[in-house]
Design a protein around this motif. Structure first.
Motif, mmCIF file in Angstrom:
data_model
loop_
_atom_site.group_PDB
_atom_site.id
_atom_site.type_symbol
_atom_site.label_atom_id
_atom_site.label_comp_id
_atom_site.label_asym_id
_atom_site.label_seq_id
_atom_site.Cartn_x
_atom_site.Cartn_y
_atom_site.Cartn_z
ATOM 1 N N LEU A 148 8.667 -4.431 -4.611
ATOM 2 C CA LEU A 148 8.298 -3.023 -4.508
ATOM 3 C C LEU A 148 6.808 -2.931 -4.791
ATOM 4 O O LEU A 148 6.326 -3.520 -5.770
ATOM 5 N N LEU A 149 6.074 -2.207 -3.945
ATOM 6 C CA LEU A 149 4.620 -2.190 -4.034
ATOM 7 C C LEU A 149 4.053 -0.792 -4.191
ATOM 8 O O LEU A 149 4.521 0.165 -3.582
ATOM 9 N N ASN A 150 3.023 -0.718 -5.012
ATOM 10 C CA ASN A 150 2.217 0.478 -5.214
ATOM 11 C C ASN A 150 0.777 0.093 -4.890
ATOM 12 O O ASN A 150 0.332 -0.992 -5.266
ATOM 13 N N GLY A 151 0.068 0.981 -4.204
ATOM 14 C CA GLY A 151 -1.324 0.688 -3.882
ATOM 15 C C GLY A 151 -2.153 1.955 -3.864
ATOM 16 O O GLY A 151 -1.663 3.049 -4.139
ATOM 17 N N SER A 152 -3.393 1.797 -3.498
ATOM 18 C CA SER A 152 -4.303 2.937 -3.397
ATOM 19 C C SER A 152 -3.933 3.768 -2.170
ATOM 20 O O SER A 152 -3.199 3.317 -1.285
ATOM 21 N N ALA A 153 -4.478 4.979 -2.104
ATOM 22 C CA ALA A 153 -4.246 5.844 -0.943
ATOM 23 C C ALA A 153 -4.737 5.156 0.330
ATOM 24 O O ALA A 153 -4.087 5.232 1.384
ATOM 25 N N ALA A 154 -5.867 4.443 0.243
ATOM 26 C CA ALA A 154 -6.411 3.735 1.411
ATOM 27 C C ALA A 154 -5.479 2.606 1.847
ATOM 28 O O ALA A 154 -5.265 2.388 3.053
ATOM 29 N N ALA A 155 -4.902 1.891 0.886
ATOM 30 C CA ALA A 155 -3.981 0.794 1.210
ATOM 31 C C ALA A 155 -2.732 1.340 1.890
ATOM 32 O O ALA A 155 -2.266 0.786 2.895
ATOM 33 N N VAL A 156 -2.191 2.436 1.363
ATOM 34 C CA VAL A 156 -0.986 3.046 1.938
ATOM 35 C C VAL A 156 -1.265 3.527 3.362
ATOM 36 O O VAL A 156 -0.478 3.278 4.283
ATOM 37 N N LYS A 157 -2.400 4.172 3.541
ATOM 38 C CA LYS A 157 -2.757 4.685 4.864
ATOM 39 C C LYS A 157 -2.912 3.553 5.875
ATOM 40 O O LYS A 157 -2.402 3.625 6.996
ATOM 41 N N GLU A 158 -3.602 2.487 5.475
ATOM 42 C CA GLU A 158 -3.807 1.360 6.379
ATOM 43 C C GLU A 158 -2.475 0.718 6.773
ATOM 44 O O GLU A 158 -2.222 0.465 7.952
ATOM 45 N N LEU A 159 -1.623 0.457 5.789
ATOM 46 C CA LEU A 159 -0.349 -0.182 6.087
ATOM 47 C C LEU A 159 0.533 0.716 6.942
ATOM 48 O O LEU A 159 1.179 0.249 7.887
ATOM 49 N N ALA A 198 -4.246 -7.569 6.718
ATOM 50 C CA ALA A 198 -4.730 -6.464 5.882
ATOM 51 C C ALA A 198 -5.042 -7.000 4.491
ATOM 52 O O ALA A 198 -4.226 -7.682 3.885
ATOM 53 N N LYS A 199 -6.203 -6.706 3.986
ATOM 54 C CA LYS A 199 -6.666 -7.301 2.729
ATOM 55 C C LYS A 199 -6.626 -6.339 1.539
ATOM 56 O O LYS A 199 -7.211 -6.600 0.506
ATOM 57 N N GLN A 200 -5.944 -5.214 1.692
ATOM 58 C CA GLN A 200 -5.837 -4.275 0.575
ATOM 59 C C GLN A 200 -5.055 -4.920 -0.577
ATOM 60 O O GLN A 200 -4.173 -5.731 -0.362
ATOM 61 N N GLN A 201 -5.398 -4.516 -1.786
ATOM 62 C CA GLN A 201 -4.715 -5.008 -2.985
ATOM 63 C C GLN A 201 -3.567 -4.069 -3.346
ATOM 64 O O GLN A 201 -3.685 -2.855 -3.224
ATOM 65 N N TRP A 202 -2.477 -4.649 -3.812
ATOM 66 C CA TRP A 202 -1.296 -3.911 -4.231
ATOM 67 C C TRP A 202 -0.916 -4.354 -5.637
ATOM 68 O O TRP A 202 -1.419 -5.352 -6.141
ATOM 69 N N GLN A 203 0.013 -3.632 -6.226
ATOM 70 C CA GLN A 203 0.659 -4.061 -7.471
ATOM 71 C C GLN A 203 2.154 -4.062 -7.208
ATOM 72 O O GLN A 203 2.682 -3.130 -6.592
ATOM 73 N N ASN A 204 2.836 -5.108 -7.678
ATOM 74 C CA ASN A 204 4.286 -5.139 -7.507
ATOM 75 C C ASN A 204 4.968 -4.485 -8.704
ATOM 76 O O ASN A 204 4.300 -4.008 -9.627
ATOM 77 N N GLN A 205 6.283 -4.477 -8.697
ATOM 78 C CA GLN A 205 7.050 -3.801 -9.751
ATOM 79 C C GLN A 205 6.879 -4.463 -11.113
ATOM 80 O O GLN A 205 7.246 -3.888 -12.132
ATOM 81 N N GLU A 206 6.318 -5.646 -11.157
ATOM 82 C CA GLU A 206 6.045 -6.313 -12.438
ATOM 83 C C GLU A 206 4.633 -6.020 -12.934
ATOM 84 O O GLU A 206 4.225 -6.503 -13.985
ATOM 85 N N GLY A 207 3.857 -5.274 -12.141
ATOM 86 C CA GLY A 207 2.487 -4.952 -12.520
ATOM 87 C C GLY A 207 1.486 -6.019 -12.115
ATOM 88 O O GLY A 207 0.312 -5.924 -12.447
ATOM 89 N N ALA A 208 1.932 -7.027 -11.387
ATOM 90 C CA ALA A 208 1.041 -8.116 -10.959
ATOM 91 C C ALA A 208 0.307 -7.716 -9.685
ATOM 92 O O ALA A 208 0.833 -7.007 -8.834
ATOM 93 N N SER A 209 -0.927 -8.191 -9.557
ATOM 94 C CA SER A 209 -1.717 -7.996 -8.346
ATOM 95 C C SER A 209 -1.031 -8.706 -7.188
ATOM 96 O O SER A 209 -0.451 -9.779 -7.364
ATOM 97 N N THR A 220 1.173 7.149 -4.464
ATOM 98 C CA THR A 220 0.229 6.297 -5.204
ATOM 99 C C THR A 220 0.076 6.723 -6.660
ATOM 100 O O THR A 220 -0.263 5.900 -7.508
ATOM 101 N N GLU A 221 0.339 7.982 -6.952
ATOM 102 C CA GLU A 221 0.145 8.489 -8.313
ATOM 103 C C GLU A 221 1.373 8.275 -9.201
ATOM 104 O O GLU A 221 1.276 7.763 -10.305
ATOM 105 N N TYR A 222 2.529 8.666 -8.716
ATOM 106 C CA TYR A 222 3.735 8.653 -9.551
ATOM 107 C C TYR A 222 4.409 7.280 -9.608
ATOM 108 O O TYR A 222 4.899 6.855 -10.650
ATOM 109 N N ASP A 223 4.440 6.596 -8.478
ATOM 110 C CA ASP A 223 5.200 5.350 -8.395
ATOM 111 C C ASP A 223 4.414 4.159 -8.948
ATOM 112 O O ASP A 223 4.005 3.253 -8.215
ATOM 113 N N THR A 224 4.225 4.168 -10.237
ATOM 114 C CA THR A 224 3.554 3.072 -10.937
ATOM 115 C C THR A 224 4.469 1.841 -10.940
ATOM 116 O O THR A 224 5.665 1.955 -10.642
ATOM 117 N N PRO A 225 3.953 0.683 -11.294
ATOM 118 C CA PRO A 225 4.821 -0.492 -11.386
ATOM 119 C C PRO A 225 6.037 -0.264 -12.288
ATOM 120 O O PRO A 225 7.139 -0.721 -11.968
#
Length: 194
Positions: A134-145, A45-56, A111-116
């Protein structure tokens, strides 16, 4: 003078020829490209996420260690905290030699509330160590995973999420090894798989 010019030209040609000599250099394994992932790897899966440090973050970054992954949301007041505590119990019961060979991943439905920043505060609240991501992503990333992990969820009008509670164990290449559904499972089964 012509004699010296000829020697100079001949010397220059020899130097250039030696510089142009092709040499094959064997790079250490750490510098070679990664091997291809298996076709059934979640890490495809090639969706992009952000971890708890705010890194891609890409899922294939998880390669190399066994991974226990689940999906939660930080404003959950019942099931998600129990899942986190259950994963912490698994971590605590790992033999010392295995602790660095297993990582834990929490992926947020929200995806909205759980920011890094919120995820980082959550990690601190639950005293999650350095082998937790800990990961936050787009709605599409969450759905795919969620589809790949076979985790069903639905956002409620209250803002929360209804979801099943699965712990998934992946091998070093992101291939599913074991799935456990429910909140009250003992750690024994997943520890045996590790």
């Amino acid at each position: 003078m012509k004699k010296y010019a000829g020697l100079f030209i001949a010397g220059t040609i020899l130097i250039l020829a030696s510089c142009m000599e092709h040499k094959t250099i064997q790079l250490p394994a750490a510098y070679t490209t990664k091997t291809a992932l298996p076709d059934n790897s979640i890490y495809q899966a090639k969706q992009q996420w952000q971890n708890q440090e705010g890194a891609s973050f890409n899922l294939d970054t998880l390669r190399g260690k066994k991974t226990i992954i689940t999906m939660v949301f930080t404003s959950c007041g019942y099931a998600c905290p129990r899942m986190v505590e259950n994963l912490k119990a698994i971590e605590e019961k790992l033999p010392a030699a295995k602790k660095d060979q297993v990582r834990f991943v929490l992926v947020s439905f929200d995806t909205e509330y759980d920011t890094p920043e919120v995820l980082k505060a959550y990690a601190q609240q639950y005293q999650l160590g350095t082998n937790w991501t800990l990961l936050n992503g787009s709605a599409a990333a969450v759905k795919e995973l969620a589809m790949l992990l076979d985790i069903r969820y639905q956002q409620l009008s209250s803002g929360g999420f209804s979801h099943n509670n699965k712990k998934i164990l992946l091998d070093e290449n992101g291939v599913l090894l074991y799935t456990e559904d429910g909140l009250d499972n003992s750690e024994a089964a997943i520890l045996a798989k590790l």
